[in-house]
Design an enzyme around this catalytic site. Structure first.
Site, PDB file in Angstrom:
ATOM      1  N   CYS A 178      47.831 -12.757 -11.526  1.00  0.00           N
ATOM      2  CA  CYS A 178      47.902 -14.189 -11.839  1.00  0.00           C
ATOM      3  C   CYS A 178      46.550 -14.711 -12.340  1.00  0.00           C
ATOM      4  O   CYS A 178      46.469 -15.350 -13.397  1.00  0.00           O
ATOM      5  CB  CYS A 178      48.385 -14.962 -10.626  1.00  0.00           C
ATOM      6  SG  CYS A 178      47.595 -14.485  -9.071  1.00  0.00           S
TER       7      CYS A 178
HETATM    8  N1  LIG Z   1      51.945 -14.460  -5.036  1.00  0.00           N
HETATM    9  C1  LIG Z   1      51.497 -14.479  -6.284  1.00  0.00           C
HETATM   10  O1  LIG Z   1      51.090 -15.524  -6.800  1.00  0.00           O
HETATM   11  C2  LIG Z   1      51.498 -13.209  -7.091  1.00  0.00           C
HETATM   12  C3  LIG Z   1      51.203 -13.306  -8.462  1.00  0.00           C
HETATM   13  C4  LIG Z   1      51.219 -12.147  -9.238  1.00  0.00           C
HETATM   14  C5  LIG Z   1      51.507 -10.920  -8.649  1.00  0.00           C
HETATM   15  N2  LIG Z   1      51.771 -10.858  -7.309  1.00  0.00           N
HETATM   16  C6  LIG Z   1      52.082  -9.535  -6.737  1.00  0.00           C
HETATM   17  O2  LIG Z   1      53.502  -9.501  -6.533  1.00  0.00           O
HETATM   18  C7  LIG Z   1      53.794  -8.725  -5.370  1.00  0.00           C
HETATM   19  C8  LIG Z   1      54.577  -9.592  -4.397  1.00  0.00           C
HETATM   20  O3  LIG Z   1      53.780 -10.701  -4.040  1.00  0.00           O
HETATM   21  P1  LIG Z   1      54.323 -11.878  -3.114  1.00  0.00           P
HETATM   22  O4  LIG Z   1      53.287 -12.934  -3.145  1.00  0.00           O
HETATM   23  O5  LIG Z   1      55.717 -12.215  -3.448  1.00  0.00           O
HETATM   24  O6  LIG Z   1      54.301 -11.146  -1.674  1.00  0.00           O
HETATM   25  P2  LIG Z   1      55.145 -11.491  -0.372  1.00  0.00           P
HETATM   26  O7  LIG Z   1      55.552 -12.924  -0.403  1.00  0.00           O
HETATM   27  O8  LIG Z   1      54.350 -10.997   0.778  1.00  0.00           O
HETATM   28  O9  LIG Z   1      56.472 -10.593  -0.536  1.00  0.00           O
HETATM   29  C9  LIG Z   1      56.390  -9.177  -0.461  1.00  0.00           C
HETATM   30  C10 LIG Z   1      57.787  -8.612  -0.643  1.00  0.00           C
HETATM   31  O10 LIG Z   1      57.694  -7.183  -0.613  1.00  0.00           O
HETATM   32  C11 LIG Z   1      58.605  -6.689   0.355  1.00  0.00           C
HETATM   33  N3  LIG Z   1      58.109  -5.458   0.959  1.00  0.00           N
HETATM   34  C12 LIG Z   1      57.004  -5.274   1.736  1.00  0.00           C
HETATM   35  N4  LIG Z   1      56.894  -3.972   2.096  1.00  0.00           N
HETATM   36  C13 LIG Z   1      57.959  -3.341   1.542  1.00  0.00           C
HETATM   37  C14 LIG Z   1      58.423  -1.996   1.578  1.00  0.00           C
HETATM   38  N5  LIG Z   1      57.747  -1.031   2.221  1.00  0.00           N
HETATM   39  N6  LIG Z   1      59.570  -1.706   0.927  1.00  0.00           N
HETATM   40  C15 LIG Z   1      60.260  -2.653   0.268  1.00  0.00           C
HETATM   41  N7  LIG Z   1      59.876  -3.939   0.186  1.00  0.00           N
HETATM   42  C16 LIG Z   1      58.739  -4.278   0.827  1.00  0.00           C
HETATM   43  C17 LIG Z   1      58.712  -7.789   1.383  1.00  0.00           C
HETATM   44  O11 LIG Z   1      59.903  -7.605   2.128  1.00  0.00           O
HETATM   45  P3  LIG Z   1      59.995  -8.078   3.673  1.00  0.00           P
HETATM   46  O12 LIG Z   1      59.989  -9.557   3.667  1.00  0.00           O
HETATM   47  O13 LIG Z   1      61.312  -7.483   4.101  1.00  0.00           O
HETATM   48  O14 LIG Z   1      58.814  -7.480   4.387  1.00  0.00           O
HETATM   49  C18 LIG Z   1      58.762  -9.010   0.463  1.00  0.00           C
HETATM   50  O15 LIG Z   1      60.050  -9.131  -0.080  1.00  0.00           O
HETATM   51  C19 LIG Z   1      52.442  -8.262  -4.807  1.00  0.00           C
HETATM   52  O16 LIG Z   1      52.157  -6.958  -5.297  1.00  0.00           O
HETATM   53  C20 LIG Z   1      51.465  -9.266  -5.389  1.00  0.00           C
HETATM   54  O17 LIG Z   1      50.153  -8.719  -5.530  1.00  0.00           O
HETATM   55  C21 LIG Z   1      51.779 -11.970  -6.523  1.00  0.00           C
END
Ligand SMILES: NC(=O)c1ccc[n+]([C@@H]2O[C@H](COP(=O)([O-])OP(=O)(O)OC[C@H]3O[C@@H](n4cnc5c(N)ncnc54)[C@H](OP(=O)(O)O)[C@@H]3O)[C@@H](O)[C@H]2O)c1
Length: 366
Positions: A178
């Site tokens: 981001c």
């Molecule tokens: N947040 C942002 O602004 C943003 C922007 C760009 C990129 N990203 C990237 O996008 C990704 C997700 O970010 P987020 O902010 O959405 O994170 P998040 O809210 O913490 O969500 C993480 C997701 O991954 C799942 N997960 C965790 N461990 C897993 C596993 N071993 N197997 C399958 N699923 C698993 C979680 O499921 P459970 O709930 O069941 O644990 C949840 O659905 C990250 O790599 C982050 O760096 C984030």
């Protein structure tokens, strides 16, 4: 439409115009469906005129798998009947799915994505697991050894405005970070035009809303720690630095990036300090940005004197760019704003999906 039973897709496709009408339904699965980025992907896919959700998956830990969508995201009640289930790669294949979005931790994507490529699927990964071309850099920046060299080699960096042709043909698109999106879109036009005095160095001061850190629990992200506060973090060590250097062709010692946590839900504002290498007029700078993004429907260039702000982009899929110039000293400040969950994550991922499946890049996003 070549998907049997894709009734929803057929109906909505018929209502769309131009290129979208000639395309086919894109069958999309989301891994990481319970997270913040997952929520945004589901929101965008559920209203996309040419997409159909096939699977929603998460870790399955703490009973989070096998839950209804509204249990995880109350705002999505009624948007899809696909249940959230524990991640099961064996259920994903070309018979049911065209593309899998991974909005999971870097290590999860690193482990799972190669198998899905082997199964003949196209993947858009929103983690950092496939962003860096140098596998050896992962231990320093991400804290794990990279063992998926073949997938890393073929991954296309999904900064849509810069890499559209490669993205169209890609099997694996690595969606940018981001912060990285906000900074690269601001600097790429200047650097490609060779207008920047790189020896002086470039400084990026970026601020993000708290959803940028994900939904997981952490003391630093408790309401009382974030509200009425602003703090710097990740000085010299933030994971988005190497992808910015890679995309912009900059040397690490000439590029300083400091992120800050803001007490807002969503949005990033990057303020970027640059020294030009020869005198320029403001009209020239504005014209250069406008020319560079003339064919980019999701980048909005502001007229000189106006500056982007978070409220103008939160909840959208745009990146807004503005600048101020002190012509006498050749100092230029570029201000870039986007929604970390929109153009900074899910919006750009859907933009890339659109290119990969032959749709106009802004389909379902404006
Ligand atoms: N947040 C942002 O602004 C943003 C922007 C760009 C990129 N990203 C990237 O996008 C990704 C997700 O970010 P987020 O902010 O959405 O994170 P998040 O809210 O913490 O969500 C993480 C997701 O991954 C799942 N997960 C965790 N461990 C897993 C596993 N071993 N197997 C399958 N699923 C698993 C979680 O499921 P459970 O709930 O069941 O644990 C949840 O659905 C990250 O790599 C982050 O760096 C984030």
């Amino acid at each position: 439409v070549d998907i049997p039973g894709a009734t929803l897709g057929e109906e909505t496709l018929a209502q769309t115009t131009g290129r979208a009408r000639r395309g086919r339904v894109v069958r999309a699965a989301v891994a990481g469906a319970t997270g913040y980025v997952g929520r945004e992907l589901i929101t965008l896919l559920a209203r996309h005129p040419a997409a159909r959700l096939t699977h929603l998956m998460s870790s399955g830990r703490d009973g989070k798998g096998s839950k209804s969508l509204e249990h995880s995201h109350p705002a999505l009640r009624g948007k899809s009947h696909v249940p959230i289930q524990p991640l099961a790669l064996e259920e994903l294949g070309p018979a049911t799915t065209d593309v899998v979005f991974f909005a999971t931790p870097h290590e999860t994507s690193h482990h799972a994505v190669p198998e899905l490529l082997n199964r003949g699927l196209r993947v858009i990964d929103l983690s950092g697991a496939f962003r860096l071309k140098d596998a050896g850099a992962y231990s320093r920046w991400y804290g794990f050894e990279h063992h998926a060299g073949a997938a890393l080699n073929e991954a296309v960096y999904g900064l849509t405005e810069l890499n559209a042709e490669e993205i169209r043909a890609a099997r694996l698109v690595s969606n940018p970070g981001c912060y990285a999106t906000s900074v690269i879109l601001a600097l790429a036009p200047l650097l490609r035009a060779k207008w920047v005095n790189e020896t002086v160095g470039i400084i990026c001061d970026s601020k993000s809303g708290a959803s940028g850190a994900g939904r997981g629990l952490s003391e630093k992200l408790h309401y009382v720690e974030v509200n009425e506060n602003c703090r710097a973090y990740g000085l010299f060590t933030h994971r988005h630095v190497p992808e910015m250097l890679q995309a912009l062709g900059l040397e690490e010692e000439r590029f300083t990036f400091t992120p800050h946590l803001l007490p807002v839900n969503r949005g990033i504002l990057s303020t970027i300090y640059v020294r030009l290498n020869e005198p320029r007029e403001a009209a020239e700078v504005e014209g250069m940005f406008r020319d560079f993004y003339a064919a980019a429907p999701l980048v909005r260039v502001y007229e000189h004197g106006a500056l982007p702000e978070i409220q103008a982009v939160a909840g959208t899929n745009y990146t807004d760019l503005g600048f101020a110039l002190d012509a006498a000293s050749e100092r230029l400040i570029v201000v870039s704003a986007l929604d970390n969950l929109g153009k900074g994550a899910a919006g750009q991922a859907i933009q890339n999906m659109n290119l990969m499946f032959g749709y106009a890049e802004e389909t379902g996003l404006v």
